[in-house]
Scaffold this motif. Structure first.
Motif, mmCIF file in Angstrom:
data_model
loop_
_atom_site.group_PDB
_atom_site.id
_atom_site.type_symbol
_atom_site.label_atom_id
_atom_site.label_comp_id
_atom_site.label_asym_id
_atom_site.label_seq_id
_atom_site.Cartn_x
_atom_site.Cartn_y
_atom_site.Cartn_z
ATOM 1 N N GLN A 89 0.591 -7.176 -5.248
ATOM 2 C CA GLN A 89 -0.595 -6.319 -5.374
ATOM 3 C C GLN A 89 0.111 -4.994 -4.958
ATOM 4 O OE1 GLN A 89 -4.079 -6.675 -6.070
ATOM 5 N NE2 GLN A 89 -3.968 -4.558 -6.113
ATOM 6 N N LEU A 118 0.902 -1.202 0.039
ATOM 7 C CA LEU A 118 0.148 0.062 -0.039
ATOM 8 C C LEU A 118 0.812 1.294 -0.060
ATOM 9 C CD1 LEU A 118 -2.655 1.465 0.443
ATOM 10 C CD2 LEU A 118 -2.694 1.007 2.735
ATOM 11 N N THR A 162 -1.472 -1.149 -4.416
ATOM 12 C CA THR A 162 -2.590 -0.427 -4.058
ATOM 13 C C THR A 162 -2.169 1.052 -3.727
ATOM 14 O OG1 THR A 162 -3.597 -2.262 -3.077
ATOM 15 C CG2 THR A 162 -4.614 0.084 -2.659
ATOM 16 N N ALA A 196 -2.221 1.637 -9.595
ATOM 17 C CA ALA A 196 -2.890 0.305 -8.547
ATOM 18 C C ALA A 196 -3.294 -0.880 -9.640
ATOM 19 C CB ALA A 196 -4.217 0.830 -7.683
ATOM 20 N N SER A 218 -3.288 4.906 -2.691
ATOM 21 C CA SER A 218 -4.497 5.811 -2.249
ATOM 22 C C SER A 218 -4.301 7.200 -2.695
ATOM 23 C CB SER A 218 -4.624 5.505 -0.651
ATOM 24 O OG SER A 218 -3.442 5.976 -0.162
#
Length: 124
Positions: free
Chosen positions: A119, A11, A121, A91, A123
């Motif tokens: 993955q 993230l 991600t 993302a 924001s």
């Protein structure tokens, strides 16, 4: 049989950096070009960046040019993707892939070995 294992996803906030790494097993790593692709809900496999067998040439999708850098170390059987200035649209699940040729091709059908994906991600 060659296997590819990615790591480094996670993230991040918009503007942050992440570094993805891909380690290849087997002794033919240096013979072929390598690339990173990504999968989003809209696109099954999108070419992100690729690097030739020697590392002497690379190619980037316009959406990541000047933000992402691909590199490889043939002694360590690794290919990395440094991602700077991340955007929410970056993302995706990122895949490392081995080409069947030495030069960089953006067509995913030219790649015969794929990692399991990592993955990323982002924001806003």
């Amino acid at each position: 049989q060659v296997q590819l294992v990615e790591s480094g996803g996670g993230l991040a906030q918009a503007g942050d950096s992440l570094r993805l790494s891909c380690v290849a097993s087997g002794d033919t790593f240096s013979h072929y070009a390598m690339a990173w692709f990504r999968r989003t809900p809209e696109k099954e496999r999108e070419f992100v960046a690729g690097i030739s067998w020697s590392g002497g040439s690379s190619k980037y999708d316009d959406s990541v040019k000047d933000r992402f850098t691909i590199s490889r170390d043939n002694d360590k059987n690794t290919v990395d993707l440094q991602m700077n200035g991340l955007k929410p649209e970056d993302a995706a699940v990122y895949f490392c892939a081995r080409s069947v040729v030495r030069t960089v091709v953006t067509d995913p059908n030219v790649y015969d070995v794929w990692g399991q994906g990592t993955q990323v991600t982002v924001s806003s």
